[in-house]
Structures are given as C-alpha cells and as structure tokens.
Design an enzyme around this catalytic site. Structure first.
Site, short mmCIF file in Angstrom:
data_model
loop_
_atom_site.label_atom_id
_atom_site.label_comp_id
_atom_site.label_asym_id
_atom_site.label_seq_id
_atom_site.Cartn_x
_atom_site.Cartn_y
_atom_site.Cartn_z
N LYS A 196 4.46 -0.91 -0.78
CA LYS A 196 4.67 -1.86 -1.88
C LYS A 196 5.89 -2.72 -1.53
O LYS A 196 6.99 -2.20 -1.31
CB LYS A 196 4.91 -1.09 -3.18
CG LYS A 196 5.22 -1.99 -4.37
CD LYS A 196 5.32 -1.18 -5.65
CE LYS A 196 5.68 -2.06 -6.82
NZ LYS A 196 5.79 -1.30 -8.06
N LYS A 249 0.31 -3.41 -1.51
CA LYS A 249 0.57 -4.30 -2.65
C LYS A 249 1.71 -5.26 -2.32
O LYS A 249 2.73 -4.78 -1.82
CB LYS A 249 0.95 -3.42 -3.84
CG LYS A 249 1.30 -4.17 -5.09
CD LYS A 249 1.75 -3.21 -6.14
CE LYS A 249 2.29 -4.02 -7.30
NZ LYS A 249 2.97 -3.22 -8.26
C1 PBG Z 1 5.91 -0.98 -11.63
C2 PBG Z 1 4.83 -1.90 -11.17
C3 PBG Z 1 4.90 -3.27 -10.89
C4 PBG Z 1 3.59 -3.68 -10.61
C5 PBG Z 1 2.78 -2.57 -10.69
N1 PBG Z 1 3.57 -1.46 -11.02
C6 PBG Z 1 6.01 -4.24 -10.97
C7 PBG Z 1 7.21 -4.15 -10.20
O1 PBG Z 1 7.34 -3.42 -9.22
O2 PBG Z 1 8.11 -4.87 -10.63
C8 PBG Z 1 3.18 -5.10 -10.28
C9 PBG Z 1 1.78 -5.47 -10.59
C10 PBG Z 1 1.49 -6.93 -10.68
O3 PBG Z 1 2.33 -7.80 -10.38
O4 PBG Z 1 0.36 -7.24 -11.07
N2 PBG Z 1 6.72 -0.47 -10.66
ZN ZN Z 2 8.97 0.36 -11.25
#
Ligand code: PBG
Ligand code: ZN
Length: 327
Positions: A196, A249
């Site tokens: 991520k 992601k």
């Molecule tokens: C929480 C999380 C996030 C997303 C999914 N789980 C946001 C972040 O890391 O700030 C992002 C999903 C999206 O942008 O559609 N950690």
């Molecule tokens: Zn988070």
C-alpha cells in the site's frame, strides 16, 4: 517465420464475434469487491462530494444496499466505519459494539450469501486521524498491532468473513493471525493490504471516511511511491506471517506492481482501484471529456490484465450492470 503479407494480425479483428472469441481478458462479477462506508444513526444516505454515487450509509440503509449488491451478483463488500466518537487510542475500532461490529451483525443476519470483508485500521477511529497510537508525533508500531489484533477479533466475533488489515504496521499480519487463532477463528482468511503506497489518490476516501490526519502524513508506514522491489518484500513478509491473499493499492497507477506480485507469488491477488482513481474518471465523465462507461471498463480490464484476481472498486455496481447489459 512468416511476415507480411502472409502474416496479418488484423484478420482476427474484422468481425465482432471473432474479437469476442479471441479476447484474452474479460471481467466477471466475481472479480468485484464493493467498498461501503457506514455511519451511526438512522436513515442516513450522504453522498460523498468528491465521489458521485458513493454514500455514507447508516446501518439500515447499508443492509438495503447490501441486498442490492448481492442481487446484482457481486460476491463481496468491504466495510469502512465512521464511529460515534473518536479518541486518542481509537477505542471504537475494537469496541465489541462499535459501528463496524454492529454493521457486520446486521448484514450477516439479513443478507445471505454475501461475503463481508472488514478493513482493519485505526485512522477512522483516532481523534488525530493516524493509523495507530502516537507517542508525540510517532506512530508506535508494536503497541498499535496489539490494538489491530483486538479490532480484528471483534470483527470476526461479529461475523466478518475476511479480515483486511490496511494499516501497514510491521508484524500486523502475524499478530492478527495469532489473535484470531487463539479465539478459534482459524478458518477466517486474512487479505492483507500488503503493498500500500503513500498515495495522493486517497484524497476523496478521507472525505468519505473522515480520516484525514490532523498533522503530517502516512509516509512513515505506507510505501514510497518510487519503490517496486520493496513491494515484493512487503508481500513476501505478509505471506510468511500468514496472509491468505494480498493486495496492491492503488491499482491503475501501480499495474507493474500487480503484475510482479502475481508473477512472483501466484497468490490470490487483489487490487484496490482507490477513491482518486474513481473520482477522476467520474469528473472527466461528467464533463463529457471522456466516455465514462468505456473508461470505467478499460480501467478495470487493465487491472485484471495486469494480474489481479479481485478488484476493490467503487464502480462494482455499475460494472456489474454493464456486464448484464452486454451479455
Ligand atoms: C485506511 C484506508 C485508506 C484507504 C483504504 N483504507 C486510506 C488511507 O490510507 O488514508 C483508501 C481507499 C481509497 O482511497 O479508496 N487505512
Ligand atoms: Zn489507516
């Protein structure tokens, strides 16, 4: 080796039926996981400004939505919760009667045959919006994974089918696996957000989940956007710690990562087409700058072609409807 004029690649493109026959990648409803945002209260359906067609839903409306999603043939949803109260330690994340735990119970009792995945992180629940507990401005790793493990167990107790940790702390998959197993949830799979990135594409999500950090950013735990080999190390580590499925992601801007992860590990691989990817296509579509439906399908095909077995996407319902129509 034959060359032009005997070799003519266009031969397989002149006829739509032949094109259908030789197409290498096609979408299926089984590919989709639909993200949903749940808020406290009743009869709430707030559209997220930067994400047309995406809503914050109270549990009553969430259950309705899940029935629709399931009737459309989409196999799974992933839930994000906005709690009643936020505090320093994100207590509602691991509260047995928290927003997600109640939402899961409601869906499980009223919607049959829908896989419910829960996102496990702290940022929606902490008053400072960070993904863990803080000491000064530092997110403490080992203290945080204990809380994430507690959170995961309460999700499983509520009836979640799959646990998806999105925090990017070190050791969280091992901690969650151990906690689940100790409570007898040996059959609950973990889908880890393994690679991520610290991405600008999460902007609209943070409006939807009300989880923008009060100061700083997420670069001390999410990955640096320039790194690919490190993504493979992240994925390898999560698999060693017990991840059953892994996620990359964002999706569209990271197709190379999806490809390499799938090639190297061969595990069921998910990709998250995140809020910013969705928002950009929607915005351009609304301006008639692109053909929104075409670009939606093209973006999803690209993610699947790169190697994703599952796509978390806000387009899931529209894409499922498109699949019905184009049959
Ligand atoms: C929480 C999380 C996030 C997303 C999914 N789980 C946001 C972040 O890391 O700030 C992002 C999903 C999206 O942008 O559609 N950690
Ligand atoms: Zn988070």
């Amino acid at each position: 080796m034959s060359v032009f004029p005997t070799k003519r690649l266009r031969r397989l493109r002149y006829n739509p039926i032949i094109r259908d026959m030789v197409r290498e990648t096609e979408l299926s409803k089984n590919d989709f996981i639909y993200p949903l945002f749940v808020v406290p209260g009743e009869k709430i359906k707030n559209e997220v400004k930067s994400m047309p067609g995406v809503y914050q839903l109270s549990i009553d409306n969430l259950v309705k939505e899940c029935k629709e999603v399931s009737a459309l043939g989409i196999p799974a949803v992933i839930l994000f919760g906005i709690p009643e109260h936020k505090d320093e330690k994100g207590s509602e994340a691991y509260e047995p009667n928290g927003i997600i735990q109640r939402a899961v119970r409601a869906i499980k009792s009223e919607v049959k045959d829908l896989v419910v995945i829960t996102d496990v992180c702290m940022c929606e629940y902490t008053s400072h919006g960070h993904c863990g507990v803080l000491e000064g401005e530092e997110i403490l790793n080992d203290e945080t994974i204990e809380l994430l493990a507690k959170e995961a167990v309460t999700h499983a107790e509520a009836g979640a089918d799959i646990i998806a940790p999105s925090d990017m702390m070190d050791g969280r998959v091992a901690a969650i696996r151990k906690a689940l197993d100790e409570k007898g949830f040996t059959k609950i799979p973990i889908l880890s957000y393994a690679a991520k990135y610290a991405s600008g594409y999460y902007g609209p999500f943070r409006d939807a989940a009300e989880s923008t950090p009060a100061f700083g950013d997420r670069r001390s735990h999410q990955m640096d956007i320039g790194n690919a080999n490190e993504a493979l190390r992240e994925v390898e580590t999560d698999i060693e710690e017990g991840a059953d499925m892994v996620m990359v992601k964002p999706a569209g801007p990271y197709l190379d990562i999806i490809y390499r992860v799938k090639q190297k590990f061969g595990l069921p691989t998910a990709a998250y087409q995140v809020s910013g990817e969705y928002a950009m296509i929607k915005a351009a579509g609304r301006n008639n700058w692109i053909d929104e439906e075409r670009v939606m399908i093209e973006s999803l095909i690209a993610i699947k072609r790169a190697g994703a077995d599952m796509i978390l996407t806000y387009f899931a319902k529209e894409a499922a409807t498109w699949l019905d129509k184009s049959k």
